[in-house]
Design a protein around this motif. Structure first.
Motif, PDB file in Angstrom:
ATOM      1  N   ASP A 178       6.194  11.728  -1.157  1.00  0.00           N
ATOM      2  CA  ASP A 178       4.995  11.094  -0.593  1.00  0.00           C
ATOM      3  C   ASP A 178       5.230   9.613  -0.292  1.00  0.00           C
ATOM      4  O   ASP A 178       4.772   9.094   0.739  1.00  0.00           O
ATOM      5  CB  ASP A 178       3.818  11.233  -1.563  1.00  0.00           C
ATOM      6  CG  ASP A 178       3.328  12.672  -1.691  1.00  0.00           C
ATOM      7  OD1 ASP A 178       3.751  13.506  -0.873  1.00  0.00           O
ATOM      8  OD2 ASP A 178       2.542  12.948  -2.623  1.00  0.00           O
ATOM      9  N   VAL A 179       5.936   8.941  -1.192  1.00  0.00           N
ATOM     10  CA  VAL A 179       6.205   7.513  -0.999  1.00  0.00           C
ATOM     11  C   VAL A 179       7.091   7.299   0.222  1.00  0.00           C
ATOM     12  O   VAL A 179       6.875   6.364   0.998  1.00  0.00           O
ATOM     13  CB  VAL A 179       6.867   6.911  -2.261  1.00  0.00           C
ATOM     14  CG1 VAL A 179       7.421   5.522  -1.978  1.00  0.00           C
ATOM     15  CG2 VAL A 179       5.859   6.831  -3.386  1.00  0.00           C
ATOM     16  N   GLN A 212       0.825  -1.208   0.000  1.00  0.00           N
ATOM     17  CA  GLN A 212       0.000   0.000   0.000  1.00  0.00           C
ATOM     18  C   GLN A 212       0.860   1.259   0.000  1.00  0.00           C
ATOM     19  O   GLN A 212       0.537   2.247  -0.658  1.00  0.00           O
ATOM     20  CB  GLN A 212      -0.927   0.012   1.210  1.00  0.00           C
ATOM     21  CG  GLN A 212      -1.869   1.221   1.241  1.00  0.00           C
ATOM     22  CD  GLN A 212      -2.722   1.254   2.497  1.00  0.00           C
ATOM     23  OE1 GLN A 212      -2.823   0.261   3.210  1.00  0.00           O
ATOM     24  NE2 GLN A 212      -3.331   2.382   2.772  1.00  0.00           N
ATOM     25  N   ALA A 213       1.969   1.221   0.729  1.00  0.00           N
ATOM     26  CA  ALA A 213       2.845   2.393   0.807  1.00  0.00           C
ATOM     27  C   ALA A 213       3.375   2.799  -0.557  1.00  0.00           C
ATOM     28  O   ALA A 213       3.656   3.987  -0.803  1.00  0.00           O
ATOM     29  CB  ALA A 213       4.006   2.111   1.760  1.00  0.00           C
ATOM     30  N   LEU A 216      -0.077   9.728   7.844  1.00  0.00           N
ATOM     31  CA  LEU A 216       0.445   9.206   9.106  1.00  0.00           C
ATOM     32  C   LEU A 216       1.968   9.312   9.152  1.00  0.00           C
ATOM     33  O   LEU A 216       2.553   9.731  10.162  1.00  0.00           O
ATOM     34  CB  LEU A 216       0.014   7.752   9.279  1.00  0.00           C
ATOM     35  CG  LEU A 216       0.548   7.039  10.528  1.00  0.00           C
ATOM     36  CD1 LEU A 216       0.050   7.731  11.797  1.00  0.00           C
ATOM     37  CD2 LEU A 216       0.137   5.569  10.507  1.00  0.00           C
ATOM     38  N   GLY A 217       2.611   8.940   8.063  1.00  0.00           N
ATOM     39  CA  GLY A 217       4.064   8.955   8.016  1.00  0.00           C
ATOM     40  C   GLY A 217       4.646  10.338   8.216  1.00  0.00           C
ATOM     41  O   GLY A 217       5.717  10.492   8.832  1.00  0.00           O
ATOM     42  N   ASN A 225      -1.679   5.132  -1.280  1.00  0.00           N
ATOM     43  CA  ASN A 225      -0.813   5.396  -0.119  1.00  0.00           C
ATOM     44  C   ASN A 225      -1.068   6.737   0.562  1.00  0.00           C
ATOM     45  O   ASN A 225      -0.294   7.138   1.439  1.00  0.00           O
ATOM     46  CB  ASN A 225       0.656   5.313  -0.537  1.00  0.00           C
ATOM     47  CG  ASN A 225       1.029   6.369  -1.578  1.00  0.00           C
ATOM     48  OD1 ASN A 225       0.227   7.239  -1.928  1.00  0.00           O
ATOM     49  ND2 ASN A 225       2.256   6.289  -2.077  1.00  0.00           N
ATOM     50  N   GLU A 226      -2.147   7.435   0.197  1.00  0.00           N
ATOM     51  CA  GLU A 226      -2.335   8.789   0.706  1.00  0.00           C
ATOM     52  C   GLU A 226      -2.557   8.842   2.221  1.00  0.00           C
ATOM     53  O   GLU A 226      -2.065   9.735   2.900  1.00  0.00           O
ATOM     54  CB  GLU A 226      -3.481   9.471  -0.042  1.00  0.00           C
ATOM     55  CG  GLU A 226      -3.124   9.736  -1.506  1.00  0.00           C
ATOM     56  CD  GLU A 226      -4.261  10.359  -2.287  1.00  0.00           C
ATOM     57  OE1 GLU A 226      -5.341  10.586  -1.691  1.00  0.00           O
ATOM     58  OE2 GLU A 226      -4.078  10.626  -3.499  1.00  0.00           O
TER      59      GLU A 226
END
Length: 252
Positions: free
Chosen positions: A138-139, A42-43, A67-68, A61-62
């Protein structure tokens, strides 16, 4: 009514076997093994891939990115707070911002070759999505979010200790870390005397020179630093000297 659907990795569609094999390679490279592989998938799943596979229940992965971002900021904040006790709140904030900003995250992602593993839609692929800075940043954040959910904060910190924190220690963000000024302030506050810097060695060919600097307090060596420029070497020497002074104050 609040929508409680978590968009969890449990709803992740079936990843192609070729992609699964690539993710196994990635885990070996990162020295990280996911308990829930779907979180890892998913990430690296971009929204364009989800849009092209609507019937297969992929999750982008949004949410993990959201969260990340928070986990990364907390982890970096804790590291800076503990590592640089002499820094003010303003200095810590400025340094943290330079570490978690998009250009820095892109560097981290590129060094880990994250772009290679992203699941993209055909259109995004054709327009160079794998090299797009915003996508790579983002990734990286999504991966941090996935690692946190799959394991814990300590694991995230251990990962960052291999990938991010060493760059801080060698002065990769020295443009916002003026250790020479901070060292001068420390010395002035203690009325300890006069600081001086000296380049004591130069190594390597002209196109790849490494400088070694010594910082002295009243003629006594207090720290040594290395860098690709004289300025960077002096900054590293000053940082080393600050650690020495902080340790001496703690022992007093």
């Amino acid at each position: 009514m609040v929508n409680k659907r978590k968009g969890s990795a449990q709803k992740q569609g079936v990843i192609p076997e070729k992609a699964k094999a690539q993710f196994e390679i990635l885990q070996r490279q990162l020295e990280v093994v996911f308990k829930n592989k779907a979180l890892l998938y998913q990430a690296f799943t971009h929204s364009s891939y989800v849009n092209e596979h609507r019937r297969k229940l992929f999750t982008d992965n949004e949410r993990l990115e959201f969260l990340g971002d928070a986990v990364l900021e907390l982890s970096v904040s804790k590291y800076l707070y503990e590592t640089y006790p002499q820094m003010s709140e303003g200095e810590l904030t400025k340094l943290r911002a330079s570490i978690v900003c998009e250009p820095s995250l892109v560097i981290f992602a590129n060094e880990l070759n994250f772009g290679r593993f992203v699941l993209l839609g055909k259109g995004e692929e054709l327009t160079g999505g794998r090299e797009r800075p915003a996508l790579l940043a983002d990734v990286f954040e999504a991966f941090i979010g996935a690692l946190y959910l799959d394991q814990d904060l300590d694991t995230v910190v251990q990962f960052l200790a291999r990938v991010v924190f060493p760059k801080v220690e060698i002065g990769a963000f020295s443009q916002v870390m003026d250790f020479k000024s901070q060292l001068q302030e420390m010395v002035q506050q203690s009325n300890n005397g006069l600081l001086s810097y000296e380049i004591i060695d130069e190594r390597g060919p002209a196109h790849n020179r490494t400088f070694v600097s010594s910082v002295m307090l009243n003629g006594e060596e207090l720290g040594i630093g290395r860098g690709k420029s004289k300025k960077e070497a002096e900054q590293q020497a000053a940082q080393c000297a600050m650690r020495v002074i902080t340790e001496q104050q703690g022992e007093a």
